[in-house]
Design a protein around this motif. Structure first.
Motif, short mmCIF file in Angstrom:
data_model
loop_
_atom_site.label_atom_id
_atom_site.label_comp_id
_atom_site.label_asym_id
_atom_site.label_seq_id
_atom_site.Cartn_x
_atom_site.Cartn_y
_atom_site.Cartn_z
N GLN A 140 63.74 -17.21 65.60
CA GLN A 140 62.38 -17.53 65.18
C GLN A 140 61.56 -18.11 66.33
O GLN A 140 60.39 -17.78 66.50
N VAL A 141 62.18 -18.97 67.13
CA VAL A 141 61.48 -19.54 68.29
C VAL A 141 61.07 -18.44 69.26
O VAL A 141 59.94 -18.42 69.77
N SER A 142 61.98 -17.50 69.50
CA SER A 142 61.66 -16.39 70.38
C SER A 142 60.53 -15.54 69.81
O SER A 142 59.65 -15.07 70.55
N ASN A 143 60.51 -15.36 68.50
CA ASN A 143 59.46 -14.57 67.86
C ASN A 143 58.10 -15.25 68.00
O ASN A 143 57.10 -14.60 68.36
N PHE A 144 58.05 -16.55 67.74
CA PHE A 144 56.78 -17.27 67.86
C PHE A 144 56.28 -17.29 69.31
O PHE A 144 55.08 -17.13 69.57
N CYS A 145 57.18 -17.48 70.25
CA CYS A 145 56.77 -17.48 71.66
C CYS A 145 56.23 -16.11 72.06
O CYS A 145 55.25 -16.02 72.82
N GLY A 146 56.87 -15.04 71.57
CA GLY A 146 56.37 -13.71 71.88
C GLY A 146 54.99 -13.46 71.30
O GLY A 146 54.13 -12.83 71.95
N GLN A 147 54.74 -13.96 70.07
CA GLN A 147 53.42 -13.79 69.47
C GLN A 147 52.35 -14.57 70.23
O GLN A 147 51.25 -14.07 70.48
N ILE A 148 52.68 -15.79 70.63
CA ILE A 148 51.72 -16.59 71.39
C ILE A 148 51.44 -15.93 72.73
O ILE A 148 50.28 -15.85 73.19
N ASN A 149 52.47 -15.43 73.37
CA ASN A 149 52.29 -14.77 74.66
C ASN A 149 51.44 -13.52 74.52
O ASN A 149 50.57 -13.24 75.36
N GLY A 150 51.68 -12.74 73.44
CA GLY A 150 50.91 -11.51 73.25
C GLY A 150 49.44 -11.79 72.99
O GLY A 150 48.57 -11.13 73.58
N VAL A 151 49.14 -12.77 72.12
CA VAL A 151 47.75 -13.08 71.82
C VAL A 151 47.04 -13.67 73.04
O VAL A 151 45.89 -13.34 73.33
N ALA A 152 47.73 -14.53 73.79
CA ALA A 152 47.12 -15.10 74.99
C ALA A 152 46.83 -14.01 76.02
O ALA A 152 45.78 -14.01 76.68
N GLY A 153 47.75 -13.05 76.16
CA GLY A 153 47.52 -11.96 77.11
C GLY A 153 46.33 -11.10 76.71
O GLY A 153 45.53 -10.70 77.56
N GLN A 154 46.19 -10.82 75.40
CA GLN A 154 45.04 -10.06 74.94
C GLN A 154 43.74 -10.82 75.17
O GLN A 154 42.72 -10.22 75.57
N ASN A 155 43.74 -12.12 74.96
CA ASN A 155 42.53 -12.91 75.17
C ASN A 155 42.12 -12.92 76.64
O ASN A 155 40.93 -12.84 76.97
N PHE A 156 43.10 -13.02 77.53
CA PHE A 156 42.77 -12.98 78.96
C PHE A 156 42.16 -11.62 79.33
O PHE A 156 41.21 -11.55 80.11
N SER A 157 42.70 -10.55 78.76
CA SER A 157 42.14 -9.22 79.04
C SER A 157 40.71 -9.12 78.53
O SER A 157 39.83 -8.56 79.21
N ARG A 158 40.43 -9.68 77.34
CA ARG A 158 39.07 -9.65 76.81
C ARG A 158 38.12 -10.48 77.67
O ARG A 158 36.97 -10.09 77.91
N LEU A 159 38.60 -11.63 78.14
CA LEU A 159 37.75 -12.48 78.99
C LEU A 159 37.41 -11.78 80.30
O LEU A 159 36.26 -11.82 80.75
N TYR A 160 38.40 -11.14 80.91
CA TYR A 160 38.12 -10.41 82.15
C TYR A 160 37.15 -9.25 81.90
O TYR A 160 36.25 -8.98 82.71
N LEU A 161 37.31 -8.56 80.76
CA LEU A 161 36.40 -7.47 80.44
C LEU A 161 34.99 -7.98 80.19
O LEU A 161 34.00 -7.40 80.67
N THR A 162 34.89 -9.08 79.44
CA THR A 162 33.55 -9.66 79.17
C THR A 162 32.90 -10.14 80.45
O THR A 162 31.68 -9.98 80.65
N LYS A 163 33.67 -10.73 81.36
CA LYS A 163 33.14 -11.17 82.65
C LYS A 163 32.60 -10.01 83.45
O LYS A 163 31.53 -10.08 84.07
N ALA A 164 33.35 -8.90 83.45
CA ALA A 164 32.88 -7.72 84.19
C ALA A 164 31.61 -7.14 83.59
O ALA A 164 30.69 -6.72 84.32
N LEU A 165 31.51 -7.18 82.25
CA LEU A 165 30.29 -6.67 81.62
C LEU A 165 29.09 -7.55 81.94
O LEU A 165 27.98 -7.04 82.16
N HIS A 166 29.27 -8.86 81.97
CA HIS A 166 28.16 -9.77 82.30
C HIS A 166 27.72 -9.58 83.73
O HIS A 166 26.53 -9.63 84.05
N GLU A 167 28.68 -9.38 84.63
CA GLU A 167 28.31 -9.18 86.04
C GLU A 167 27.52 -7.90 86.24
O GLU A 167 26.60 -7.85 87.06
N ASN A 168 27.89 -6.85 85.48
CA ASN A 168 27.15 -5.60 85.62
C ASN A 168 25.76 -5.69 84.98
O ASN A 168 24.86 -4.98 85.37
#
Length: 360
Positions: A332-360
């Protein structure tokens, strides 16, 4: 001449019947040999193929009763290395725990009879159940698996998490117990020595089977017709939202609770090892005293006393606590850590994409 032709006709008919019987016998024998061979060497389960209608039924049942956990029956066929799930039906939710087991069995039998009457697949291949944030790895799930294994050699459990649907994720998992774990569970031996002997770890309890969603050609053509030609929809904009605070908070809360449970399990083992060390020290002290006493008895010409006394409480073995619960908590600990890691990775990707859109 008439009698001769009649005899020839009778003989030819008998010969034809004998040849037909021999042919049928050979075919039946080869068929039985093939069945016995398939049962003796069954191919491993590679994929779970689910009909799109069955997936929609599972999602509808789990979302309607969320956050209450619900279960249902999976129906289909076991074909070689593919487990086909063609239909399913939900189990009723009752408040009276005493009548759940009896009523549930009668409900399943009645549903199977009704499906058989309308010529629908009624072979049980497992069950599905809902979960909250992936907290499904429990002792109850293992006991249900073992009960199904008594009648069905290869069964799966489909896990669906409605809480992930808000993030745009179809959280479907197909699980089965590993053969090595079922062997250990039947033996009821989860001690450290046995686990080291089998080279068994917490990652070897469950096996995740890939899921393939299939639809008929008519359904696929109909879904193609339903697709809009609009280049961008509201759902595309929703995917850029980075607000996942409730999901992360719940995952962190569950993770902290699991860490507390894991700490309590570790305290049990520490208490066991302290008692074991204390018992070994008492045994050594008792043996040293008995040996000294025997030396004195030999000097006096008396018969020495036995050095081992099974009736002595200090020689009774201390039962080692089972490691199954700690293994499940670690999963269960491994499952929760994987979910947190996955959501955090998706959020970082969205932030980088939003930053690129603002710069353009």
């Amino acid at each position: 001449s008439v009698n001769f032709s009649l005899n020839v006709h009778i003989e030819s008919t008998l010969a034809h019947l004998i040849l037909h019987s021999l042919f049928c016998y050979a075919v039946a024998r080869s068929f039985l040999q093939a069945i016995s061979k398939d049962e003796a060497v069954a191919p491993p389960l590679r994929v779970v193929q689910i009909e799109g209608l069955a997936v929609l039924k599972i999602i509808k049942h789990c979302k309607e009763f969320a956050p209450t956990l619900v279960t249902g029956q999976l129906l289909g066929l076991d074909v070689g290395s593919v487990l086909e799930v063609t239909n399913c039906f939900p189990f009723p939710v009752r408040d009276d725990d005493e009548e759940i087991e009896a009523d549930g069995a009668n409900y399943q039998l009645e549903m199977m009879r009704c499906l058989r009457e309308v010529n629908v697949d009624n072979n049980t291949v497992g069950w599905y159940q809902s979960t909250v944030l992936g907290s499904y790895q429990t002792v109850e799930l293992i006991e249900t698996f073992m009960n199904y294994q008594e009648n069905i050699k290869r069964c799966v459990c489909i896990i669906y998490d409605p809480s992930k649907a808000d993030l745009g994720v179809l959280a479907l998992k197909a699980l089965k117990l590993s053969d090595s774990f079922m062997e250990l569970y039947r033996a009821g031996n989860f001690t450290g020595d046995k686990l080291r002997e089998k080279n068994f770890s917490w990652m070897d309890i469950f096996e995740e089977i890939p899921i393939k969603v299939s639809n008929s050609a008519l359904v696929s053509a109909f879904m193609t017709e339903l697709e809009t030609d609009a280049p961008v929809s509201q759902g595309d904009y929703d995917r850029l939202q980075s607000s996942t605070t409730p999901f992360l908070e719940n995952n962190m809360e569950f993770l902290i609770k699991c860490m507390d449970d894991l700490s309590m399990e570790q305290q049990k083992f520490q208490y066991y090892y302290r008692n074991l060390s204390r018992q070994q020290a008492q045994q050594q002290a008792w043996l040293q005293k008995r040996r000294t006493e025997n030396m004195a008895r030999r000097s006096a010409g008396e018969e020495p006393l036995p050095e081992e006394d099974p009736s002595n409480p200090i020689f009774k073995p201390i039962p080692e606590p089972s490691r199954l619960e700690s293994f499940l908590i670690t999963n269960q600990v491994s499952n929760f850590c994987g979910q947190i890691n996955g959501v955090a990775g998706q959020n970082f990707s969205r932030l980088y994409l939003t930053k690129a859109l603002h710069e353009n």
